[in-house]
Motif scaffolding. Structure first.
Motif, PDB file in Angstrom:
ATOM      1  N   ARG A 127      27.307  72.802  48.664  1.00 18.37           N
ATOM      2  CA  ARG A 127      25.952  72.285  48.474  1.00 18.37           C
ATOM      3  C   ARG A 127      26.041  71.046  47.590  1.00 18.37           C
ATOM      4  NH1 ARG A 127      24.005  76.167  46.018  1.00 18.37           N
ATOM      5  NH2 ARG A 127      23.534  75.379  43.941  1.00 18.37           N
ATOM      6  N   ILE A 128      25.501  69.944  48.065  1.00 15.69           N
ATOM      7  CA  ILE A 128      25.620  68.668  47.348  1.00 15.69           C
ATOM      8  C   ILE A 128      24.270  68.250  46.791  1.00 15.69           C
ATOM      9  CG2 ILE A 128      26.299  66.241  47.526  1.00 15.69           C
ATOM     10  CD1 ILE A 128      28.054  66.992  49.887  1.00 15.69           C
ATOM     11  N   ASP A 129      24.259  67.911  45.514  1.00 20.72           N
ATOM     12  CA  ASP A 129      23.090  67.304  44.887  1.00 20.72           C
ATOM     13  C   ASP A 129      23.419  65.823  44.713  1.00 20.72           C
ATOM     14  OD1 ASP A 129      21.147  66.293  43.145  1.00 20.72           O
ATOM     15  OD2 ASP A 129      20.941  68.181  42.057  1.00 20.72           O
ATOM     16  N   TYR A 130      22.948  65.001  45.650  1.00 17.64           N
ATOM     17  CA  TYR A 130      23.301  63.578  45.625  1.00 17.64           C
ATOM     18  C   TYR A 130      22.697  62.871  44.411  1.00 17.64           C
ATOM     19  CZ  TYR A 130      25.448  63.575  50.255  1.00 17.64           C
ATOM     20  OH  TYR A 130      26.293  63.803  51.323  1.00 17.64           O
ATOM     21  N   GLU A 131      21.553  63.324  43.959  1.00 15.84           N
ATOM     22  CA  GLU A 131      20.912  62.675  42.815  1.00 15.84           C
ATOM     23  C   GLU A 131      21.726  62.874  41.543  1.00 15.84           C
ATOM     24  OE1 GLU A 131      16.641  62.760  40.405  1.00 15.84           O
ATOM     25  OE2 GLU A 131      16.756  63.524  42.463  1.00 15.84           O
ATOM     26  N   ARG A 132      22.245  64.075  41.361  1.00 15.58           N
ATOM     27  CA  ARG A 132      23.060  64.372  40.175  1.00 15.58           C
ATOM     28  C   ARG A 132      24.550  64.144  40.423  1.00 15.58           C
ATOM     29  NH1 ARG A 132      20.664  67.699  36.365  1.00 15.58           N
ATOM     30  NH2 ARG A 132      22.700  68.617  35.888  1.00 15.58           N
ATOM     31  N   SER A 133      24.917  63.881  41.679  1.00 13.97           N
ATOM     32  CA  SER A 133      26.308  63.685  42.074  1.00 13.97           C
ATOM     33  C   SER A 133      27.140  64.927  41.751  1.00 13.97           C
ATOM     34  CB  SER A 133      26.908  62.442  41.388  1.00 13.97           C
ATOM     35  OG  SER A 133      28.049  61.996  42.075  1.00 13.97           O
ATOM     36  N   ASP A 134      26.589  66.091  42.112  1.00 12.38           N
ATOM     37  CA  ASP A 134      27.244  67.371  41.886  1.00 12.38           C
ATOM     38  C   ASP A 134      27.542  68.042  43.227  1.00 12.38           C
ATOM     39  OD1 ASP A 134      27.019  67.059  39.171  1.00 12.38           O
ATOM     40  OD2 ASP A 134      25.328  68.437  38.939  1.00 12.38           O
ATOM     41  N   VAL A 135      28.649  68.781  43.269  1.00 10.39           N
ATOM     42  CA  VAL A 135      29.000  69.590  44.427  1.00 10.39           C
ATOM     43  C   VAL A 135      29.178  71.031  43.960  1.00 10.39           C
ATOM     44  CG1 VAL A 135      30.642  69.984  46.301  1.00 10.39           C
ATOM     45  CG2 VAL A 135      30.206  67.651  45.502  1.00 10.39           C
ATOM     46  N   VAL A 136      28.486  71.970  44.624  1.00  8.56           N
ATOM     47  CA  VAL A 136      28.630  73.392  44.310  1.00  8.56           C
ATOM     48  C   VAL A 136      29.393  74.045  45.456  1.00  8.56           C
ATOM     49  CG1 VAL A 136      27.452  75.557  43.822  1.00  8.56           C
ATOM     50  CG2 VAL A 136      26.480  73.399  42.998  1.00  8.56           C
ATOM     51  N   ALA A 184      30.915  77.454  41.847  1.00  7.65           N
ATOM     52  CA  ALA A 184      31.360  76.549  40.778  1.00  7.65           C
ATOM     53  C   ALA A 184      30.934  75.121  41.097  1.00  7.65           C
ATOM     54  CB  ALA A 184      32.869  76.618  40.618  1.00  7.65           C
ATOM     55  N   THR A 185      30.659  74.350  40.051  1.00 11.66           N
ATOM     56  CA  THR A 185      30.150  72.985  40.211  1.00 11.66           C
ATOM     57  C   THR A 185      31.210  71.963  39.846  1.00 11.66           C
ATOM     58  OG1 THR A 185      27.886  73.690  39.708  1.00 11.66           O
ATOM     59  CG2 THR A 185      28.371  71.340  39.486  1.00 11.66           C
ATOM     60  N   THR A 186      31.319  70.930  40.680  1.00 14.42           N
ATOM     61  CA  THR A 186      32.167  69.767  40.389  1.00 14.42           C
ATOM     62  C   THR A 186      31.279  68.547  40.250  1.00 14.42           C
ATOM     63  OG1 THR A 186      34.015  70.657  41.677  1.00 14.42           O
ATOM     64  CG2 THR A 186      34.054  68.300  41.199  1.00 14.42           C
ATOM     65  N   LYS A 187      31.357  67.873  39.111  1.00 19.21           N
ATOM     66  CA  LYS A 187      30.620  66.637  38.908  1.00 19.21           C
ATOM     67  C   LYS A 187      31.495  65.467  39.350  1.00 19.21           C
ATOM     68  CE  LYS A 187      27.660  64.185  35.677  1.00 19.21           C
ATOM     69  NZ  LYS A 187      26.536  64.368  36.615  1.00 19.21           N
ATOM     70  N   VAL A 188      30.918  64.566  40.164  1.00 17.10           N
ATOM     71  CA  VAL A 188      31.647  63.414  40.690  1.00 17.10           C
ATOM     72  C   VAL A 188      31.045  62.147  40.085  1.00 17.10           C
ATOM     73  CG1 VAL A 188      32.358  62.180  42.771  1.00 17.10           C
ATOM     74  CG2 VAL A 188      32.089  64.678  42.835  1.00 17.10           C
ATOM     75  N   SER A 189      31.835  61.391  39.348  1.00 22.48           N
ATOM     76  CA  SER A 189      31.301  60.236  38.621  1.00 22.48           C
ATOM     77  C   SER A 189      32.261  59.056  38.688  1.00 22.48           C
ATOM     78  CB  SER A 189      31.046  60.586  37.147  1.00 22.48           C
ATOM     79  OG  SER A 189      30.072  61.592  37.021  1.00 22.48           O
ATOM     80  N   ALA A 190      31.720  57.857  38.455  1.00 19.64           N
ATOM     81  CA  ALA A 190      32.512  56.626  38.423  1.00 19.64           C
ATOM     82  C   ALA A 190      32.857  56.269  36.980  1.00 19.64           C
ATOM     83  CB  ALA A 190      31.743  55.485  39.070  1.00 19.64           C
ATOM     84  N   PHE A 191      34.128  55.991  36.737  1.00 16.75           N
ATOM     85  CA  PHE A 191      34.628  55.577  35.425  1.00 16.75           C
ATOM     86  C   PHE A 191      35.606  54.423  35.643  1.00 16.75           C
ATOM     87  CE2 PHE A 191      33.895  60.185  35.189  1.00 16.75           C
ATOM     88  CZ  PHE A 191      33.024  60.278  34.115  1.00 16.75           C
ATOM     89  N   PRO A 192      35.149  53.177  35.634  1.00 17.81           N
ATOM     90  CA  PRO A 192      36.065  52.042  35.865  1.00 17.81           C
ATOM     91  C   PRO A 192      37.141  51.981  34.785  1.00 17.81           C
ATOM     92  CG  PRO A 192      33.755  51.371  36.026  1.00 17.81           C
ATOM     93  CD  PRO A 192      33.755  52.749  35.442  1.00 17.81           C
ATOM     94  N   ILE A 193      38.394  52.021  35.193  1.00 16.43           N
ATOM     95  CA  ILE A 193      39.499  52.052  34.237  1.00 16.43           C
ATOM     96  C   ILE A 193      39.761  50.649  33.686  1.00 16.43           C
ATOM     97  CG2 ILE A 193      41.403  51.599  35.835  1.00 16.43           C
ATOM     98  CD1 ILE A 193      42.928  53.891  34.452  1.00 16.43           C
ATOM     99  N   LEU A 232      40.502  69.568  45.346  1.00 19.52           N
ATOM    100  CA  LEU A 232      39.832  68.644  44.428  1.00 19.52           C
ATOM    101  C   LEU A 232      38.541  69.239  43.879  1.00 19.52           C
ATOM    102  CD1 LEU A 232      40.425  65.308  46.369  1.00 19.52           C
ATOM    103  CD2 LEU A 232      41.479  66.000  44.205  1.00 19.52           C
ATOM    104  N   LEU A 233      37.898  70.091  44.647  1.00 17.38           N
ATOM    105  CA  LEU A 233      36.666  70.728  44.165  1.00 17.38           C
ATOM    106  C   LEU A 233      36.953  71.877  43.210  1.00 17.38           C
ATOM    107  CD1 LEU A 233      34.527  70.614  47.429  1.00 17.38           C
ATOM    108  CD2 LEU A 233      34.236  69.235  45.356  1.00 17.38           C
TER     109      LEU A 233
END
Length: 505
Positions: free
Chosen positions: A236-245, A249-258, A208-209
């Motif tokens: 490495r997780i940036d909880y403020e930006r909701s990013d995982v490195v 490589a960086t994965t952005k994790v975000s909420a998108f209500p369908i 998934l990453l």
């Protein structure tokens, strides 16, 4: 407000020159033999319902499992067909699976491991090493199909759901630099204490990453995922930006209500076909002047159908004056019937229905009409229109689009939605009557409130819910995801390069 036109403008403007590929286990159109003819239909799938309008707007490619017995007969030499069949707008690329593939990949790992693990419904997940190997192999099949469709062109790949945990990493490990990969997880993400029991949790997280963007319905699911990564994956997780490195490589994790296509459902609800179907329902149910309640979903242990029926029983026990005056229709579409847990829940629904009907039957009247078959959208919208109250009692749900479809169908601004607190939809539809489905008395109390609710109060609540669903429609969902993807460094786009050069001249 996002519309099909504004989404098309985004796709044809900002994404011009890019290929757009959706990957899903389920296909949006299924072809089957009926006697000597080939007919097509849409599957009973909230995911497919949500994505089809986006594909109609984008004109891209849908890569999905060819599951119909006539699917082979209608594709070209590349296993492709233009859809919708009556007015083609995009391409469907079918991937073929053997019975063994379906058993291990879909019925096995996807729905006996990942599905129960992600839904807190007290159904134990089953971990089978052979299913895991089949799951890996099928993810590789889909990766090959995506890479073939993408070629060397700049491509946005949008992967759907829990069937393809490994696909993002496979695509990135292909060495192709022309791909931006996003994935939407349509079900809840388990908390770390549940997820830790999975023997392949590290591989799932690594897969998934591989995404540039990973979307969930709710921030709660995003937090659960980030906590799982923190505990089980080197990153490495940036909880403020909701990013995982991970691995540079960086994965952005975000909420998108369908959501759904509100305008299409709204239009259908006022059609002559729905009006005719309403009359058919009245005759079929011998409804007369009885109050009608309804529920519609797949026959799945996460949907709380048994709990809903127990709630109706609780209502009748405390409101004897409604015996013979109220009728409840439950549409329960059989699903995954090859799995033992699904056969057990079907048997339990049958048993509880018979038990309650025997208890309350009065002459020709019985409180529950159980219908275990799929109906087309016209019949479903007609049932929405007729129901004084509609019950969604999921024990755990990512979003639940059925609740939103009921709201969009009520052009008369009447009707009462009874909605589980354990759905994502309850956060948006604040004017529904919220329930804890594990308490039959709460469902009974909500039914009691619904049947006496004044038309004025129904209108006040329904108007506000309709405004929410109209505003937060499927085009907004798709537009927000694509707009977020545009924040990434996309592969070089020849079309945009030409525009820049023309501007410079």
């Amino acid at each position: 407000m996002w519309t099909r036109d504004s989404l098309q403008e985004l796709i044809h403007g900002r994404l011009a020159g890019y290929k757009f590929i959706v990957v899903a286990n389920r296909e949006p159109y299924v072809h089957r033999f009926v006697e000597d003819r080939i007919v097509h239909s849409k599957p009973a799938s909230g995911m497919a319902t949500a994505l089809d309008p986006i594909m109609l707007a984008s004109g891209g490619v849908w890569v999905g499992h060819g599951s119909g017995d006539a699917d082979h007969a209608v594709v070209d030499e590349h296993d492709c067909i233009a859809v919708p069949p009556e007015d083609p707008k995009y391409k469907l690329r079918r991937v073929w699976l053997t019975k063994e593939d379906e058993q291990g990949f879909y019925l096995g790992f996807s729905n006996e491991c990942l599905w129960p693990m992600s839904h807190i419904t007290f159904t134990r997940p089953r971990f089978d090493a052979k299913d895991w190997e089949t799951y890996r192999r099928v993810n590789e099949l889909f990766a090959n199909a995506v890479l073939d469709e993408a070629g060397d062109d700049p491509t946005l790949v949008f992967i759907q759901d829990y069937h393809f945990c490994l696909l993002p990493r496979l695509l990135k490990n292909s060495g192709r630099k022309n791909l931006v990969v996003a994935q939407f997880w349509h079900i809840p993400w388990p908390n770390p204490e549940v997820f830790r029991v999975c023997p392949w949790k590290e591989e799932i997280l690594d897969g998934l990453l591989g995404n540039d963007l990973l979307g969930f319905h709710l921030r709660y699911d995003c937090r659960n995922f980030l906590e799982a990564v923190d505990r089980f994956a080197e990153s490495r997780i940036d909880y403020e930006r909701s990013d995982v490195v991970r691995g540079g490589a960086t994965t952005k994790v975000s909420a998108f209500p369908i959501s759904i296509d509100f305008e299409e459902t709204n239009r259908l609800a006022t059609s002559p076909q729905v009006e005719q179907a309403m009359e058919t329902w009245k005759r079929q149910l011998q409804l007369g002047d009885r109050i009608l309640g309804a529920g519609i979903e797949r026959l799945d242990y996460t949907k709380g159908i048994v709990e809903r029926l127990r709630g109706l029983d609780s209502f009748l026990s405390t409101h004897l004056d409604y015996v013979g005056k109220l009728q409840f229709v439950q549409i329960a579409v059989p699903s995954r019937s090859h799995l033992a847990d699904y056969r057990r829940i079907e048997d339990e629904v049958d048993r509880v229905t018979d038990e309650i009907n025997w208890k309350w039957r009065n002459g020709r009247w019985k409180p529950i009409t159980l219908i275990k078959e799929h109906h087309d959208p016209i019949r479903m919208v007609a049932l929405h229109r007729l129901a004084k109250f509609f019950v969604v009692s999921s024990l755990h749900d990512g979003m639940n689009l059925v609740a939103k479809e009921f709201v969009a169908s009520r052009t008369d601004e009447q009707g009462v939605l009874i909605l589980s607190r354990f759905t994502g939809a309850v956060r948006e539809l604040e004017d529904a009557l919220p329930i804890n489905p594990f308490g039959a008395h709460e469902i009974g109390d909500a039914i009691a409130a619904a049947v006496v609710m004044s038309p004025e109060e129904q209108k006040r609540r329904m108007t506000r819910m309709r405004e929410v669903v109209a505003r937060n429609n499927v085009y907004r969902w798709g537009g927000k995801i694509l707009s977020t993807l545009l924040q990434f460094e996309l592969p070089e786009n020849p079309a945009n390069t030409e525009v820049v050069q023309d501007s410079a001249r």
